[in-house]
Design a protein around this motif. Structure first.
Motif, mmCIF file in Angstrom:
data_model
loop_
_atom_site.group_PDB
_atom_site.id
_atom_site.type_symbol
_atom_site.label_atom_id
_atom_site.label_comp_id
_atom_site.label_asym_id
_atom_site.label_seq_id
_atom_site.Cartn_x
_atom_site.Cartn_y
_atom_site.Cartn_z
ATOM 1 N N VAL A 1 -21.619 22.287 -30.724
ATOM 2 C CA VAL A 1 -20.869 22.938 -31.790
ATOM 3 C C VAL A 1 -21.722 24.024 -32.441
ATOM 4 O O VAL A 1 -22.874 23.790 -32.768
ATOM 5 C CB VAL A 1 -20.459 21.900 -32.856
ATOM 6 N N SER A 2 -21.148 25.201 -32.609
ATOM 7 C CA SER A 2 -21.809 26.267 -33.360
ATOM 8 C C SER A 2 -21.414 26.121 -34.825
ATOM 9 O O SER A 2 -20.283 25.738 -35.135
ATOM 10 C CB SER A 2 -21.377 27.637 -32.848
ATOM 11 N N ILE A 3 -22.341 26.443 -35.716
ATOM 12 C CA ILE A 3 -22.124 26.229 -37.150
ATOM 13 C C ILE A 3 -20.934 27.031 -37.683
ATOM 14 O O ILE A 3 -20.131 26.514 -38.459
ATOM 15 C CB ILE A 3 -23.407 26.571 -37.948
ATOM 16 N N GLY A 4 -20.784 28.285 -37.279
ATOM 17 C CA GLY A 4 -19.680 29.114 -37.773
ATOM 18 C C GLY A 4 -18.319 28.505 -37.498
ATOM 19 O O GLY A 4 -17.536 28.265 -38.427
ATOM 20 N N PRO A 5 -17.989 28.226 -36.239
ATOM 21 C CA PRO A 5 -16.696 27.605 -35.929
ATOM 22 C C PRO A 5 -16.544 26.222 -36.561
ATOM 23 O O PRO A 5 -15.451 25.834 -36.970
ATOM 24 C CB PRO A 5 -16.697 27.506 -34.402
ATOM 25 N N VAL B 1 -8.366 14.673 -39.724
ATOM 26 C CA VAL B 1 -9.457 14.303 -38.830
ATOM 27 C C VAL B 1 -9.806 15.501 -37.958
ATOM 28 O O VAL B 1 -8.931 16.098 -37.318
ATOM 29 C CB VAL B 1 -9.076 13.112 -37.925
ATOM 30 N N LEU B 2 -11.097 15.847 -37.942
ATOM 31 C CA LEU B 2 -11.628 16.867 -37.040
ATOM 32 C C LEU B 2 -12.403 16.138 -35.954
ATOM 33 O O LEU B 2 -13.445 15.535 -36.227
ATOM 34 C CB LEU B 2 -12.538 17.836 -37.793
ATOM 35 N N ALA B 3 -11.880 16.153 -34.734
ATOM 36 C CA ALA B 3 -12.560 15.515 -33.606
ATOM 37 C C ALA B 3 -13.629 16.469 -33.073
ATOM 38 O O ALA B 3 -13.368 17.644 -32.858
ATOM 39 C CB ALA B 3 -11.560 15.179 -32.507
ATOM 40 N N VAL B 4 -14.827 15.921 -32.890
ATOM 41 C CA VAL B 4 -15.937 16.693 -32.336
ATOM 42 C C VAL B 4 -16.451 15.894 -31.152
ATOM 43 O O VAL B 4 -16.893 14.759 -31.312
ATOM 44 C CB VAL B 4 -17.053 16.902 -33.384
ATOM 45 N N GLY C 1 -7.765 18.622 -35.862
ATOM 46 C CA GLY C 1 -8.586 19.699 -35.320
ATOM 47 C C GLY C 1 -9.453 19.157 -34.202
ATOM 48 O O GLY C 1 -9.630 17.935 -34.077
ATOM 49 N N TYR C 2 -9.985 20.061 -33.379
ATOM 50 C CA TYR C 2 -10.758 19.650 -32.198
ATOM 51 C C TYR C 2 -11.835 20.691 -31.936
ATOM 52 O O TYR C 2 -11.531 21.890 -31.889
ATOM 53 C CB TYR C 2 -9.805 19.550 -31.001
ATOM 54 N N LEU C 3 -13.071 20.234 -31.804
ATOM 55 C CA LEU C 3 -14.176 21.107 -31.392
ATOM 56 C C LEU C 3 -14.945 20.407 -30.288
ATOM 57 O O LEU C 3 -15.167 19.197 -30.351
ATOM 58 C CB LEU C 3 -15.140 21.369 -32.558
ATOM 59 N N LYS D 1 -13.270 24.033 -43.289
ATOM 60 C CA LYS D 1 -12.607 24.692 -44.414
ATOM 61 C C LYS D 1 -11.104 24.816 -44.182
ATOM 62 O O LYS D 1 -10.317 24.708 -45.124
ATOM 63 C CB LYS D 1 -13.249 26.056 -44.679
ATOM 64 N N ASN D 2 -10.707 25.004 -42.939
ATOM 65 C CA ASN D 2 -9.292 25.071 -42.601
ATOM 66 C C ASN D 2 -8.586 23.742 -42.919
ATOM 67 O O ASN D 2 -7.439 23.739 -43.363
ATOM 68 C CB ASN D 2 -9.132 25.424 -41.111
ATOM 69 N N LEU D 3 -9.275 22.629 -42.708
ATOM 70 C CA LEU D 3 -8.656 21.318 -42.888
ATOM 71 C C LEU D 3 -8.749 20.785 -44.317
ATOM 72 O O LEU D 3 -7.915 19.986 -44.724
ATOM 73 C CB LEU D 3 -9.268 20.313 -41.914
ATOM 74 N N VAL D 4 -9.754 21.215 -45.083
ATOM 75 C CA VAL D 4 -9.871 20.708 -46.462
ATOM 76 C C VAL D 4 -9.395 21.720 -47.496
ATOM 77 O O VAL D 4 -9.328 21.419 -48.674
ATOM 78 C CB VAL D 4 -11.310 20.235 -46.829
#
Length: 121
Positions: free
Chosen positions: A107-111, A79-82, A101-103, A117-120
């Motif tokens: 949100v900027s597209i790059g990060p 899960v990526l929390a935004v 993950g947490y953003l 990609k880091n999580l999948v």
């Protein structure tokens, strides 16, 4: 086979942006606007990643993450929390609930894509 991402976001513009960017990145995407529908949608879609807004009407994204962690079929789904919640202690509370993950918004597209990609993989 394209990785599958469930996008949980009640804001129409954010949901469309996330889905468009992810599709452009080669992912299969399932958008969900209603927090009450998240668990059933996740069970049906079997995502490789869930992008979870924390501020949803009627239900907290944190509670949904906890519920996913208790569900045998969803417990291992990253899960990526935004969230617009970016106060002191919020990231820790969200990660403690089970977010991988947490953003913080905006949100900027790059990060965003780097985190996905880091999580999948």
């Amino acid at each position: 086979m394209a990785k599958r991402i469930l996008v949980v976001e009640d804001n129409d513009l954010n949901r469309k942006l996330f889905c468009d960017v992810l599709r452009a990145g080669g992912f299969e995407v399932e958008p969900v606007a209603d927090g009450e529908a998240v668990l059933n949608a996740a069970r049906a879609f079997t995502p490789d990643l869930v992008i979870m807004d924390i501020q949803l009407p009627g239900v907290s994204g944190v509670d949904l993450i906890v519920a996913m962690r208790r569900d045998a079929g969803l417990a291992d789904t990253p899960v990526l929390a935004v969230t617009a919640y970016a106060g002191k202690g919020d990231e820790e509370r969200i990660r403690d609930a089970g977010a991988n993950g947490y953003l913080s918004k905006p949100v900027s597209i790059g990060p965003f894509m780097a985190a996905v990609k880091n999580l999948v993989g």
